[in-house]
Scaffold this motif. Sequence first.
Motif, short mmCIF file in Angstrom:
data_model
loop_
_atom_site.label_atom_id
_atom_site.label_comp_id
_atom_site.label_asym_id
_atom_site.label_seq_id
_atom_site.Cartn_x
_atom_site.Cartn_y
_atom_site.Cartn_z
N LEU A 137 0.82 -1.21 0.00
CA LEU A 137 0.00 0.00 0.00
C LEU A 137 0.85 1.26 0.00
N THR A 138 2.09 1.14 0.48
CA THR A 138 2.98 2.30 0.54
C THR A 138 3.68 2.55 -0.79
N ASP A 139 4.25 1.50 -1.38
CA ASP A 139 5.06 1.70 -2.59
C ASP A 139 4.52 1.02 -3.83
N GLY A 140 3.37 0.31 -3.70
CA GLY A 140 2.78 -0.34 -4.86
C GLY A 140 3.47 -1.62 -5.28
N ARG A 180 -7.82 -0.76 -2.46
CA ARG A 180 -6.42 -0.47 -2.78
C ARG A 180 -5.59 -1.73 -2.99
N LEU A 181 -6.12 -2.88 -2.53
CA LEU A 181 -5.39 -4.14 -2.67
C LEU A 181 -5.84 -4.96 -3.88
N ARG A 182 -6.95 -4.59 -4.49
CA ARG A 182 -7.48 -5.41 -5.58
C ARG A 182 -6.54 -5.54 -6.78
N ILE A 265 -3.44 3.51 14.32
CA ILE A 265 -2.35 2.86 13.60
C ILE A 265 -2.61 2.94 12.10
N GLN A 266 -1.55 3.10 11.36
CA GLN A 266 -1.62 3.12 9.90
C GLN A 266 -1.17 1.78 9.36
N SER A 267 -2.07 0.83 9.38
CA SER A 267 -1.74 -0.53 8.95
C SER A 267 -3.01 -1.23 8.52
N ILE A 268 -2.87 -2.21 7.64
CA ILE A 268 -3.99 -3.06 7.24
C ILE A 268 -4.32 -4.08 8.32
N TYR A 269 -3.54 -4.10 9.38
CA TYR A 269 -3.67 -5.12 10.42
C TYR A 269 -5.11 -5.27 10.94
N PRO A 270 -5.77 -4.17 11.36
CA PRO A 270 -7.15 -4.36 11.89
C PRO A 270 -8.10 -4.98 10.88
#
Length: 468
Positions: A137-140, A180-182, A265-270
């Motif tokens: 998500l940060t650098d593609g 954003r992950l598709r 937090i800035q993460s896909i974790y949750p």
Amino acid sequence: MIFFFCAFLLLRIIFWWFAFPNSDEAYYWLWGQHFDWSYYDHPPLEAWIQGLCTSLFGRSAFVLRLPNLFSNVAFFYTYYRIVIYLHKNLEFWKVMLLVVSSPLYFIFLGFAWHDHLLITASLISAYLLIRFLDTYLTDGRGETWRLYASAIALSFAFLSKYNAIFVAIGFFATVITEARLRPLFRDRRLYIAIAIALTALIPIIIWNVSNDFLSFRYYVDRSVRPVDPGIKIGPFLGFTLVSLFVVPPFSWIGFYQLLKTRLPIQSIYPTVAFWVFVPSTIGLTIISLVSAALYYWNITAYLLLFPLLPFVFRNFKAQAIYGLIISAVLVFHYTVFPLTALIDQQSDPDSRMLFGWKEVAAIVESEARTLNAPLLVTSDYRSASALAYQMNNRNVIAISDRIDQFDFWHRNLPDGKDAVIVSDDWYPAELVVLSKFDRTSEPITISVKRFGVWIKNYYVRKGYGLKS
């Protein structure tokens, strides 16, 4: 916290050193003495590891649970990495206390079942995937090695237990629901990772092809093809209420608060944690309404939630006390005296089977000396496994009216052989076993007691002239 950790560690050591193997622990140990591509009840990883440990170090309670020691180290080290990644400060001890004080994880990180490998591999896989997705998500692009390493860990989870499928579903749901992950679906690396994870199916498929797909059929029949149609309120209440007990109510309150809180937090974790929890929990709840679902089938659902609890959780001491009391009772129950024996003479037959095997084995050995190389036969896979472990004899046979792994090891029994037969009141020999012999002797009754309280009876007979 030091007091609680020392107390939990002491309980774990007592259990690992002194508890006789649970029937399934002995069963899986016995699988390891019969190496195969896979097995009827579960995938093969735990059996492979048990076989390796026994061949290297012999048979003992310590060796039986030695793999748990290594999986526990890997499990909590992964939590350490997750906590450092999420909190940027050391909340690890709080997270560790939440996990060890949850009876579900205290129990299943201690049993030499498949679950300790399942949750360790699943947690490692999830952590590596989250790190990959965050950099993507940060650098593609993301770090390819993390994606492939996550797939390898997931393959080990599949080799441990089939309900790793819920973890995979959670991963897939994350990618498909996060716009954003598709684009990953157009990235060949995703399909290489899927192929890596699916390599775990190779030994399982080989075994099933050779055995008429009986393992797959067993799980389909067990989960979605109930014998009696209709809504099952009892199993539903059993699944939900026990789940609320083995994962403490304090944690469930925290899980609910997580749903209402925007985490800093800035993460896909949750998102990954949510999707690993929801499909598994909802799916098994539905299954419990129509068939059967056991509380520990959902053991992977909560793994990623614990590291998030420090954001909303305050009841660390209350949960630690709750977990310590229950864990102490369970260790006493498994190692010293089955407390359910105080209720009546029938309840909790599984726990009763932890006791008395030294006495049973002594009588079996005495009776066997009066026969010419007799077979050792029991009336159920549980008693056969316990006797095999106690006597360190991989050739004990179970004859019963249910299919189990013994049916694949002993397809053709020798006609005319004599045997020493072990049974109990849970699975009496009269049901199936005695009809297999021309004649049998009167049983020797072994009454197992602890502190003067009767626990159960075992029965040892001689059988003459096996009729296969």
